[in-house]
Motif scaffolding. Structure first.
Motif, PDB file in Angstrom:
ATOM      1  N   ASP A 124     112.336 -83.576 128.294  1.00 34.45           N
ATOM      2  CA  ASP A 124     113.411 -84.441 127.614  1.00 34.45           C
ATOM      3  C   ASP A 124     114.695 -84.499 128.333  1.00 34.45           C
ATOM      4  O   ASP A 124     115.612 -83.737 128.402  1.00 34.45           O
ATOM      5  CB  ASP A 124     113.577 -83.913 126.278  1.00 34.45           C
ATOM      6  N   VAL A 126     116.977 -87.241 127.977  1.00 37.34           N
ATOM      7  CA  VAL A 126     117.093 -88.447 127.327  1.00 37.34           C
ATOM      8  C   VAL A 126     118.610 -88.691 126.853  1.00 37.34           C
ATOM      9  O   VAL A 126     119.199 -89.532 127.422  1.00 37.34           O
ATOM     10  CB  VAL A 126     116.125 -89.003 126.070  1.00 37.34           C
ATOM     11  N   PHE A 127     119.021 -87.473 126.288  1.00 36.87           N
ATOM     12  CA  PHE A 127     120.413 -87.446 125.940  1.00 36.87           C
ATOM     13  C   PHE A 127     120.799 -85.948 126.095  1.00 36.87           C
ATOM     14  O   PHE A 127     120.163 -85.056 125.869  1.00 36.87           O
ATOM     15  CB  PHE A 127     120.797 -87.898 124.477  1.00 36.87           C
ATOM     16  N   VAL A 156     116.397 -80.826 128.937  1.00 33.73           N
ATOM     17  CA  VAL A 156     117.510 -80.816 129.885  1.00 33.73           C
ATOM     18  C   VAL A 156     118.804 -80.762 129.250  1.00 33.73           C
ATOM     19  O   VAL A 156     119.083 -81.807 128.581  1.00 33.73           O
ATOM     20  CB  VAL A 156     117.234 -82.193 130.951  1.00 33.73           C
ATOM     21  N   PRO A 159     118.375 -80.293 123.747  1.00 33.31           N
ATOM     22  CA  PRO A 159     117.492 -81.198 123.085  1.00 33.31           C
ATOM     23  C   PRO A 159     118.197 -82.405 122.836  1.00 33.31           C
ATOM     24  O   PRO A 159     119.299 -82.215 122.148  1.00 33.31           O
ATOM     25  CB  PRO A 159     116.954 -80.225 121.610  1.00 33.31           C
TER      26      PRO A 159
HETATM   27  K   LIG Z   1     118.034 -83.681 126.862  1.00 37.19           K
END
Ligand SMILES: [K+]
Ligand SMILES: NC(=O)C1=CN([C@@H]2O[C@H](COP(=O)(O)OP(=O)(O)OC[C@H]3O[C@@H](n4cnc5c(N)ncnc54)[C@H](OP(=O)(O)O)[C@@H]3O)[C@@H](O)[C@H]2O)[C@@H](O)CC1
Ligand SMILES: Nc1ncnc2c1ncn2[C@@H]1O[C@H](COP(=O)(O)OP(=O)(O)O)[C@@H](O)[C@H]1O
Length: 468
Positions: A124, A126-127, A156, A159
């Motif tokens: 992940d 994403v953000f 990464v 969460p």
């Molecule tokens: K992330």
């Protein structure tokens, strides 16, 4: 047995991370270079954990997504089968550059992937720390679904949906559960504050070349507690007085824990007939009971009650020049009476006691604890699944997550006695609180199943052995 987050490690807010990034750039680095380090570090972990399985990397529009593209490129170059799915186009120059360097296809996310078209390893990206508002339901649902179906899921930096500084949930209750989180450069409050912390799994920090980090906030370190030497006797080991009240079990637990945490002499001021353990010296309470100079710390609150007699005992304890651990009922009787007290004082409220003492408060649990310590002039331990320790001067720690089996009656009494034992050995109050919480958490982790608070106290010697 290992804690889920590194101990004694710096914890940086989003703003502090940006400042560290700016310092690194001023010293000759660049966002792209930091991102290359971050993505390569992620790829190295994922490579090791994936063991040849296919990896699906979800990339967001910011630099967190950029880290994902770098990781994808590095993994592919090492022969790992990788798929990339992106939530739109990159919005930063560094992320755009990272995406341009990824030569494989980019699928749409959430799009068709939301139906569960996943891979055994889900990453992940994403953000991260740039998230400042709620995540769309469709995005949060898709991440949760994909992470849930993967054999191994890794976030990464954070969460996606975790609020960096407060540990809150921008995913409106939809944060995914990860097996592991790779914190970039340093831990963030969300790795240790609830509810976000419980979604992180095991947290590891990846060095991205930010140099040494000077953080006010750290995770609590493993304490170093020396075994007694040949010169020791029962009073040098620390004499703890526990002031009891009508709920005998609670003060008994605190007294037992004080011995188990290494105190040399434990006095329980309640009276009553002797009963095991006979090592606890039982005396009737009298206002001058605390005049004994050998008493190194007084624990007051567990089982104290809240009546006039309890008030009288608290007054005497506050008026004494003995270091104090104030817990439970005594916290409800304080009414700002700490003012003017010079001797070390530690307050150990749980969330309800904290709100009753200091009001509802705003800001993260860390900021509220710091504020309370400043106002009260005491070391404040705000207990819970994310225990925060703050000193009046601004020093602050968050304990590594321990065991939710602690959520049972009497474990707070055990903690008060444990901290009392260290305080009685002249450990400075902030360090006594920190070490006491570490021992308490380590004992709980060692049992790691349903237990009684009595058993927790009895596991403290084993925890002490691990703090040498
Ligand atoms: K992330
Ligand atoms: N600091 C360092 O040293 C280093 C940091 N690095 C990495 O950078 C990360 C921080 O990157 P970041 O600041 O670009 O933000 P990030 O977390 O990618 O997300 C923000 C993006 O998402 C968007 N967006 C926001 N909310 C949204 C929503 N609800 N729904 C949809 N979109 C939303 C927002 O766009 P907006 O619409 O707000 O313009 C923006 O584009 C950090 O966690 C680490 O991984 C490393 O690469 C190198 C060194
Ligand atoms: N879910 C949880 N996870 C980890 N630790 C917890 C959890 N719930 C409670 N604890 C810990 O257990 C102890 C409970 O203390 P407290 O609420 O004062 O209980 P009591 O008054 O019954 O002794 C504290 O140290 C707290 O941090």
């Amino acid at each position: 047995m290992l804690p889920n987050v590194p101990e004694g490690a710096p914890v940086l807010t989003a703003a502090a991370m940006r400042a560290a990034e700016d310092r690194a750039i001023a010293a000759g680095s660049s966002v792209a270079a930091l991102m290359e380090c971050a993505g390569t570090g992620v790829a190295e972990w994922v490579h090791r954990l994936a063991a040849g399985s296919e990896v699906l990397i979800l990339c967001g529009p910011g630099n967190n997504g950029g880290d994902g593209y770098v990781a994808a490129r590095v993994l592919a170059s090492r022969g790992v089968p990788v798929r990339v799915a992106a939530l739109g186009e990159p919005k930063t120059a560094a992320a755009a550059q990272a995406r341009a360097a990824w030569s494989g296809p980019v699928e749409a996310f959430p799009g068709g992937l939301a139906d569960g078209d996943t891979a055994p390893i889900l990453v992940d990206a994403v953000f991260g720390t740039g998230l400042t508002r709620a995540v769309d339901d469709a995005v949060a649902d898709a991440i949760r679904l994909l992470a849930g179906r993967a054999r191994l899921s890794i976030a990464v930096d954070l969460p996606s949906g975790a609020e960096t500084d407060s540990g809150g949930d921008f995913g409106a209750g939809k944060l995914a559960n990860f097996d592991g989180t790779l914190a970039l450069g340093a831990l963030k409050p969300a790795h240790v504050l609830q509810p976000a912390a419980r979604h992180c799994g095991a947290v590891r920090v990846i060095d991205i070349g930010l140099g040494s980090l000077d953080a006010v906030l750290r995770t609590s370190p493993r304490p170093q507690i020396a075994a007694p030497g040949p010169e020791s006797h029962k009073y040098t080991r620390g004499m703890v007085a526990v002031v009891g009240g009508p709920m005998h079990g609670a003060s008994e637990l605190a007294a037992r824990a004080a011995y188990r945490a290494g105190a040399g002499y434990v006095l329980l001021l309640t009276g009553g007939l002797p009963h095991p353990p006979h090592a606890i010296v039982r005396q009737r309470w009298s206002p001058d009971a605390l005049a004994d100079d050998r008493i190194g710390a007084v624990v007051i609150g567990p089982g104290l009650g809240r009546d006039d007699r309890a008030r009288e005992k608290l007054e005497a304890a506050l008026a004494s020049d003995r270091p104090l651990v104030i817990d439970g009922d005594a916290l409800h009787l304080l009414d700002g009476r700490l003012r003017g007290r010079d001797a070390p004082t530690i307050l150990t409220p749980h969330a309800g006691e904290f709100a009753a003492l200091f009001g509802a408060g705003t800001g993260s649990k860390i900021m509220q604890a710091q504020d309370a310590a400043r106002k009260s002039g005491a070391v404040v331990v705000v207990k819970g699944a994310d225990t925060v320790i703050a000193a009046p001067g601004g020093r602050v720690q968050v304990a590594a997550p321990t065991s939710a089996w602690l959520s049972v009656a009497g474990t707070g009494d055990v903690l008060a006695g444990t901290i009392g034992a260290l305080l009685a050995q002249h450990v400075p109050p902030f360090d006594a609180a920190s070490a006491g919480i570490w021992l308490h958490g380590a004992a709980a982790r060692m049992i790691d199943r349903c237990f009684l608070a009595d058993e927790l106290a009895d596991a403290l010697p084993e925890a002490l052995e691990r703090a040498r």
